[in-house]
Design a protein around this motif. Structure first.
Motif, PDB file in Angstrom:
ATOM      1  N   PRO A 162       8.036 -21.209 -15.006  1.00  0.00           N
ATOM      2  CA  PRO A 162       7.805 -22.679 -14.670  1.00  0.00           C
ATOM      3  C   PRO A 162       8.689 -23.212 -13.813  1.00  0.00           C
ATOM      4  O   PRO A 162       9.948 -22.864 -13.775  1.00  0.00           O
ATOM      5  CB  PRO A 162       7.638 -23.150 -15.938  1.00  0.00           C
ATOM      6  N   VAL A 163       8.035 -24.188 -13.113  1.00  0.00           N
ATOM      7  CA  VAL A 163       9.283 -24.876 -12.092  1.00  0.00           C
ATOM      8  C   VAL A 163      10.192 -25.635 -12.986  1.00  0.00           C
ATOM      9  O   VAL A 163      11.191 -25.899 -12.640  1.00  0.00           O
ATOM     10  CB  VAL A 163       8.447 -25.731 -11.085  1.00  0.00           C
ATOM     11  N   HIS A 164       9.864 -26.123 -14.165  1.00  0.00           N
ATOM     12  CA  HIS A 164      10.645 -26.893 -14.998  1.00  0.00           C
ATOM     13  C   HIS A 164      10.395 -26.523 -16.546  1.00  0.00           C
ATOM     14  O   HIS A 164       9.287 -26.020 -16.887  1.00  0.00           O
ATOM     15  CB  HIS A 164       9.952 -28.654 -15.064  1.00  0.00           C
ATOM     16  N   PRO A 165      11.654 -26.505 -16.866  1.00  0.00           N
ATOM     17  CA  PRO A 165      11.719 -25.866 -18.431  1.00  0.00           C
ATOM     18  C   PRO A 165      10.438 -26.900 -19.542  1.00  0.00           C
ATOM     19  O   PRO A 165      10.845 -28.227 -19.134  1.00  0.00           O
ATOM     20  CB  PRO A 165      13.004 -26.381 -18.998  1.00  0.00           C
ATOM     21  N   PRO A 166       9.787 -26.320 -20.127  1.00  0.00           N
ATOM     22  CA  PRO A 166       8.821 -27.173 -20.843  1.00  0.00           C
ATOM     23  C   PRO A 166       9.572 -27.896 -21.806  1.00  0.00           C
ATOM     24  O   PRO A 166      10.546 -27.504 -22.316  1.00  0.00           O
ATOM     25  CB  PRO A 166       7.937 -25.899 -21.545  1.00  0.00           C
ATOM     26  N   SER A 167       9.075 -29.218 -21.958  1.00  0.00           N
ATOM     27  CA  SER A 167       9.383 -30.076 -23.102  1.00  0.00           C
ATOM     28  C   SER A 167       9.182 -29.641 -24.463  1.00  0.00           C
ATOM     29  O   SER A 167       8.192 -28.998 -24.635  1.00  0.00           O
ATOM     30  CB  SER A 167       8.970 -31.552 -22.898  1.00  0.00           C
ATOM     31  N   GLY A 168      10.107 -30.269 -25.654  1.00  0.00           N
ATOM     32  CA  GLY A 168       9.616 -29.834 -26.832  1.00  0.00           C
ATOM     33  C   GLY A 168       8.395 -30.634 -27.067  1.00  0.00           C
ATOM     34  O   GLY A 168       7.877 -31.477 -26.654  1.00  0.00           O
ATOM     35  N   ASP A 169       8.014 -30.134 -28.593  1.00  0.00           N
ATOM     36  CA  ASP A 169       6.974 -30.952 -29.051  1.00  0.00           C
ATOM     37  C   ASP A 169       7.162 -32.249 -29.241  1.00  0.00           C
ATOM     38  O   ASP A 169       8.396 -32.847 -29.996  1.00  0.00           O
ATOM     39  CB  ASP A 169       6.449 -30.285 -30.361  1.00  0.00           C
ATOM     40  N   PRO A 170       6.092 -33.221 -29.339  1.00  0.00           N
ATOM     41  CA  PRO A 170       6.141 -34.749 -29.535  1.00  0.00           C
ATOM     42  C   PRO A 170       6.451 -34.649 -31.058  1.00  0.00           C
ATOM     43  O   PRO A 170       5.879 -33.985 -31.784  1.00  0.00           O
ATOM     44  CB  PRO A 170       4.976 -35.133 -29.087  1.00  0.00           C
ATOM     45  N   ILE A 171       7.196 -35.838 -31.430  1.00  0.00           N
ATOM     46  CA  ILE A 171       7.349 -35.987 -32.981  1.00  0.00           C
ATOM     47  C   ILE A 171       6.828 -37.421 -33.330  1.00  0.00           C
ATOM     48  O   ILE A 171       6.962 -38.492 -32.580  1.00  0.00           O
ATOM     49  CB  ILE A 171       8.682 -36.193 -33.212  1.00  0.00           C
ATOM     50  N   GLY A 172       5.745 -37.554 -34.110  1.00  0.00           N
ATOM     51  CA  GLY A 172       5.020 -38.842 -34.449  1.00  0.00           C
ATOM     52  C   GLY A 172       4.634 -38.757 -35.657  1.00  0.00           C
ATOM     53  O   GLY A 172       4.515 -37.861 -36.355  1.00  0.00           O
ATOM     54  N   ILE A 173       4.410 -40.069 -36.321  1.00  0.00           N
ATOM     55  CA  ILE A 173       3.709 -39.937 -37.872  1.00  0.00           C
ATOM     56  C   ILE A 173       2.482 -40.895 -37.818  1.00  0.00           C
ATOM     57  O   ILE A 173       2.572 -42.008 -37.181  1.00  0.00           O
ATOM     58  CB  ILE A 173       4.801 -40.765 -38.618  1.00  0.00           C
ATOM     59  N   ILE A 174       1.505 -40.222 -37.785  1.00  0.00           N
ATOM     60  CA  ILE A 174       0.194 -40.874 -37.875  1.00  0.00           C
ATOM     61  C   ILE A 174      -0.074 -41.439 -36.687  1.00  0.00           C
ATOM     62  O   ILE A 174      -0.382 -42.700 -36.616  1.00  0.00           O
ATOM     63  CB  ILE A 174      -0.074 -41.556 -39.243  1.00  0.00           C
ATOM     64  N   GLY A 175      -0.159 -40.903 -35.419  1.00  0.00           N
ATOM     65  CA  GLY A 175      -0.428 -41.535 -34.236  1.00  0.00           C
ATOM     66  C   GLY A 175       0.749 -42.328 -33.547  1.00  0.00           C
ATOM     67  O   GLY A 175       0.696 -42.903 -32.345  1.00  0.00           O
ATOM     68  N   ALA A 176       1.741 -42.599 -34.132  1.00  0.00           N
ATOM     69  CA  ALA A 176       3.067 -43.341 -33.696  1.00  0.00           C
ATOM     70  C   ALA A 176       3.960 -42.420 -33.197  1.00  0.00           C
ATOM     71  O   ALA A 176       4.797 -41.814 -34.334  1.00  0.00           O
ATOM     72  CB  ALA A 176       3.361 -44.599 -34.509  1.00  0.00           C
ATOM     73  N   TYR A 177       4.433 -42.366 -31.996  1.00  0.00           N
ATOM     74  CA  TYR A 177       5.428 -41.431 -31.504  1.00  0.00           C
ATOM     75  C   TYR A 177       6.791 -42.090 -31.472  1.00  0.00           C
ATOM     76  O   TYR A 177       6.818 -43.016 -30.770  1.00  0.00           O
ATOM     77  CB  TYR A 177       5.025 -40.534 -30.377  1.00  0.00           C
ATOM     78  N   ILE A 178       7.789 -41.151 -31.730  1.00  0.00           N
ATOM     79  CA  ILE A 178       9.208 -41.741 -31.509  1.00  0.00           C
ATOM     80  C   ILE A 178       9.709 -40.529 -30.575  1.00  0.00           C
ATOM     81  O   ILE A 178      11.068 -40.931 -30.053  1.00  0.00           O
ATOM     82  CB  ILE A 178      10.105 -41.768 -32.726  1.00  0.00           C
ATOM     83  N   VAL A 179       9.259 -39.311 -30.371  1.00  0.00           N
ATOM     84  CA  VAL A 179       9.792 -38.237 -29.514  1.00  0.00           C
ATOM     85  C   VAL A 179       8.664 -37.992 -28.636  1.00  0.00           C
ATOM     86  O   VAL A 179       7.474 -37.511 -29.252  1.00  0.00           O
ATOM     87  CB  VAL A 179      10.426 -37.206 -29.974  1.00  0.00           C
ATOM     88  N   GLY A 180       8.383 -38.294 -27.285  1.00  0.00           N
ATOM     89  CA  GLY A 180       7.412 -37.979 -26.325  1.00  0.00           C
ATOM     90  C   GLY A 180       7.138 -36.398 -26.148  1.00  0.00           C
ATOM     91  O   GLY A 180       8.034 -35.593 -26.353  1.00  0.00           O
ATOM     92  N   GLY A 181       6.200 -35.892 -25.383  1.00  0.00           N
ATOM     93  CA  GLY A 181       5.846 -34.590 -25.075  1.00  0.00           C
ATOM     94  C   GLY A 181       4.229 -34.440 -25.095  1.00  0.00           C
ATOM     95  O   GLY A 181       3.615 -35.563 -25.129  1.00  0.00           O
ATOM     96  N   TYR A 182       3.865 -33.169 -24.836  1.00  0.00           N
ATOM     97  CA  TYR A 182       2.674 -33.004 -24.566  1.00  0.00           C
ATOM     98  C   TYR A 182       1.872 -32.718 -26.219  1.00  0.00           C
ATOM     99  O   TYR A 182       2.213 -32.006 -26.816  1.00  0.00           O
ATOM    100  CB  TYR A 182       2.286 -31.751 -23.645  1.00  0.00           C
ATOM    101  N   THR A 183       1.001 -33.490 -26.323  1.00  0.00           N
ATOM    102  CA  THR A 183       0.058 -33.244 -27.566  1.00  0.00           C
ATOM    103  C   THR A 183      -1.005 -32.172 -27.399  1.00  0.00           C
ATOM    104  O   THR A 183      -1.539 -31.773 -28.343  1.00  0.00           O
ATOM    105  CB  THR A 183      -0.553 -34.639 -27.948  1.00  0.00           C
ATOM    106  N   LEU A 184      -1.358 -32.099 -26.063  1.00  0.00           N
ATOM    107  CA  LEU A 184      -2.248 -31.108 -25.944  1.00  0.00           C
ATOM    108  C   LEU A 184      -1.776 -30.469 -24.587  1.00  0.00           C
ATOM    109  O   LEU A 184      -1.718 -30.716 -23.461  1.00  0.00           O
ATOM    110  CB  LEU A 184      -3.581 -31.733 -25.122  1.00  0.00           C
ATOM    111  N   GLN A 185      -1.629 -29.017 -25.016  1.00  0.00           N
ATOM    112  CA  GLN A 185      -0.881 -28.231 -23.936  1.00  0.00           C
ATOM    113  C   GLN A 185      -2.304 -27.544 -23.050  1.00  0.00           C
ATOM    114  O   GLN A 185      -3.002 -27.097 -23.586  1.00  0.00           O
ATOM    115  CB  GLN A 185      -0.070 -27.013 -24.495  1.00  0.00           C
ATOM    116  N   PRO A 186      -1.947 -27.315 -21.787  1.00  0.00           N
ATOM    117  CA  PRO A 186      -2.951 -26.632 -21.113  1.00  0.00           C
ATOM    118  C   PRO A 186      -2.884 -25.157 -21.473  1.00  0.00           C
ATOM    119  O   PRO A 186      -2.128 -24.637 -21.931  1.00  0.00           O
ATOM    120  CB  PRO A 186      -2.512 -26.766 -19.508  1.00  0.00           C
TER     121      PRO A 186
END
Length: 652
Positions: free
Chosen positions: A42-66
């Protein structure tokens, strides 16, 4: 340059031809492309998984990966993605936007202007493989020349010359439990893995049955969104693979929608276990369990796990509610700790009542004429003829849900009871719950001839769970013996069907006595004596036993006044014809070696003090009645003598 390009394309085409000529190989498999994909990056290193509790995220990322796709010529394909950011990512006038990166070889990348949304549809106008990576970024830096954001995993889109039909679909979800009671709706994604892996079928998503009240699903992305109004249940998540030949393959999986806890139902006396549903990105910092009874909320001490098991339940636990408060801390994108709190729903405990009776039968026996009993009034002593005896007790069913509707109480009675004019036991003052009753009868006891049974019947336990009974009788005993009775209860249910089991109470003991002082004098035999026995005390035997009682005393007097035992030698030792008299004397030896001469007058040998029984007179090597023959006055023959025992200060 153009000539080199043609040679390169020719090599690729020849590679396709070679693949087609391999026996037993799928016509659309492209082995050379698998080699190229392994070398792509990939052109960019993939980001880590997002971290959230019941819909509220404190670490962003892709919730749906292609996901990588296979299609065939002239059938467009859509790549889908979904990214989330946090509140800390927000920057005035610099919003996040999607941009897809594209590469034909997995090495050289570009960012086409028309690939600028979360989901992109790509044409399939030529056979081959291209690589894509989604970006979700915003301008950064002082001048906004840099980009900050998140990057998906790299995927490929492979166009085959002809369709490959799906034979099977493997369906999974990121989570199998979604909460329905949080401020932000709980979501997860469903995923489909086609078989064979290069199938060109298209997948659409739906929910089965009445699942629409519980959740929704995006037919294209598989995004499942739970309700947040407290509705619970299980949804069926259906994946439908549509083939080019109009055939379909349908497979489903289940996802539970709930508030974190399920209601529990257990039999009384069993434990109940409440498990917190769902999974969390990290281990909770703390879990606190609560119990609500009669609107009183209390914290359960020591309950701090994802599961809580109650103690053995009682029926009073029925309707109790339980819930848990969960605290989870994550570091946000800048490394700062952020704590989220989840409170589960209140789950209700239903306790199925135990209807088996729990009977406690307590009994007492009282001598109303003479007071001599043990501490708990279960035993009376020194009962003589003419005494008035009361037997009473209480029967309690400690189970308020008991099936027992009515009961009978049976008590065995002794044979030595005063009789009425009809020759039947005269039972007096018979009462139930303090009131005179006729709900009883007395019969002979076939299992213990001579005794009787009193049976209280139709004792109503539907309204009152505890009842008392009482009666008395007079004794007419002439002998000394012990009598034991064990009151017992049997019962029926509301349909008058017998309930299994007999409930026995504590035993009652009556020690009957004849009230007399009785004695039995035994013969003393001094055996054959020789000259060497003269001048020495000789010990006699009772039927060959030199330590038996000379006088056996049974003191059954209830009022034991002081009494004394005397002995006298009424005749000398003579032969049977009276011609010879043995010059001998009888002595009563004490244990200390002292003795008293037994002559014609009474000699005191034993006594008792007030309240103490008079004991037997024993014989032994060092004590008792001994024979002493005077020296120098021996006679030959068989000699006998008579001794008399006298009791003083004893009842007749």
């Amino acid at each position: 340059m153009r000539q080199n390009i043609k040679k390169y394309l020719l090599i690729i085409v020849l590679a396709f031809v070679a693949c087609f000529s391999l026996p037993g190989t799928n016509q659309n498999s492209i082995s050379s492309q698998n080699v190229e994909a392994a070398e792509a990056s990939p052109v960019h290193p993939p980001s880590g998984d997002p971290i959230g509790i019941i819909g509220a995220y404190i670490v962003g990322g892709y919730t749906l990966q292609p996901t990588s796709q296979y299609t065939y010529l002239d059938r467009p394909v859509t790549l889908q993605s979904k990214a989330v950011s946090t509140l800390l990512d927000v920057y005035p006038l610099r919003s996040f936007t999607y941009q897809w990166m594209m590469s034909k070889d997995g090495v050289n990348w570009g960012d086409p202007d028309d690939l600028d949304s979360a989901n992109i549809t790509l044409p399939a106008d030529s056979v081959g493989t291209r690589y894509y990576q989604s970006t979700y970024t915003r301008a950064a830096g002082i001048l906004g020349n840099d980009r900050y954001g998140y990057y998906s995993k790299m995927v490929s889109v492979t166009v085959l010359p002809e369709p490959v039909e799906a034979k099977n679909v493997n369906v999974t979800t990121d989570d199998d439990y979604l909460y329905n009671n949080q401020e932000n709706a709980s979501t997860t994604y469903a995923h489909a893995q086609l078989e064979p892996f290069d199938s060109t079928a298209t997948v659409t998503w739906s929910l089965g049955g009445s699942s629409s009240d519980l959740a929704t699903i995006d037919p294209n992305t598989g995004l499942i969104t739970a309700n947040n109004n407290g509705k619970s249940g299980t949804i069926e998540v259906i994946a439908t693979a549509q083939n080019s030949d109009d055939t379909t393959v349908t497979v489903s999986t289940n996802v539970t929608i709930g508030g974190g806890l399920d209601n529990q139902k257990v039999d009384e006396g069993k434990t109940a276990t409440f498990d917190i549903g769902g999974k969390f990105a990290t281990e909770p910092d703390s879990i606190v369990w609560h119990k609500i009874v009669n609107n009183q909320d209390t914290v359960i001490s020591g309950a701090d796990k994802m599961s809580y098991t109650t103690p053995a339940t009682i029926y009073d636990d029925n309707g109790a509610q339980y819930y848990a408060v969960i605290k989870i801390t994550h570091n946000d994108s800048e490394g700062n700790p952020q704590t989220s709190t989840i409170t589960t729903n209140k789950a209700t405990l239903t306790v199925i009542p135990d209807k088996v009776p729990r009977v406690l039968l307590n009994n007492m026996v009282i001598n109303n004429t003479y007071d001599d009993h043990n501490a708990d009034n279960s035993e009376i002593n020194n009962v003589i003829s003419g005494d008035n005896i009361t037997i009473k007790g209480t029967a309690t069913d400690d189970n308020k849900n008991s099936a027992m509707s009515a009961a009978s109480i049976k008590i065995k009675l002794p044979k030595d009871i005063e009789k009425d004019d009809n020759g039947q036991p005269a039972i007096n003052d018979v009462k139930l719950d303090g009131q005179t009753t006729d709900n009883y009868y007395v019969v002979s006891n076939s299992s213990d001839p001579g005794t009787y049974i009193i049976n209280f019947y139709e004792i109503d336990f539907t309204q009152t769970k505890s009842h008392s009974y009482e009666f008395n009788f007079n004794t007419v005993n002439k002998n000394t013996y012990d009598f034991v009775t064990v009151p017992a209860l049997t019962s029926v249910d509301a349909n008058e069907d017998p309930i299994d089991g007999t409930y026995e109470g504590n035993s009652l003991t009556i020690h009957f006595t004849d009230g007399k002082l009785a004695a039995n004098a035994n013969n003393l035999d001094y055996g054959t004596l020789k000259y060497g026995n003269i001048g020495k005390p000789q010990t006699g035997t009772v039927e060959g036993d030199d330590s038996a009682n000379v006088l056996t005393v049974n003191d059954n007097r209830r009022d034991k006044t002081s009494a004394s035992i005397y002995v006298a030698q009424s005749t000398p030792f003579t032969t049977s014809n009276g011609e010879k008299i043995l010059p001998a004397e009888l002595r009563f030896y004490n244990v200390d070696g002292s003795y008293k001469l037994i002559g014609n007058d009474n000699t005191l040998v034993s006594s008792s003090s007030q309240g103490q029984p008079l004991t037997s007179v024993k014989n032994g090597d060092d004590y008792g009645i001994k024979l002493y023959i005077q020296k120098g006055a021996s006679q030959y023959g068989q000699f006998n003598s008579t001794i008399e025992w006298t009791f003083q200060n004893a009842p007749n």
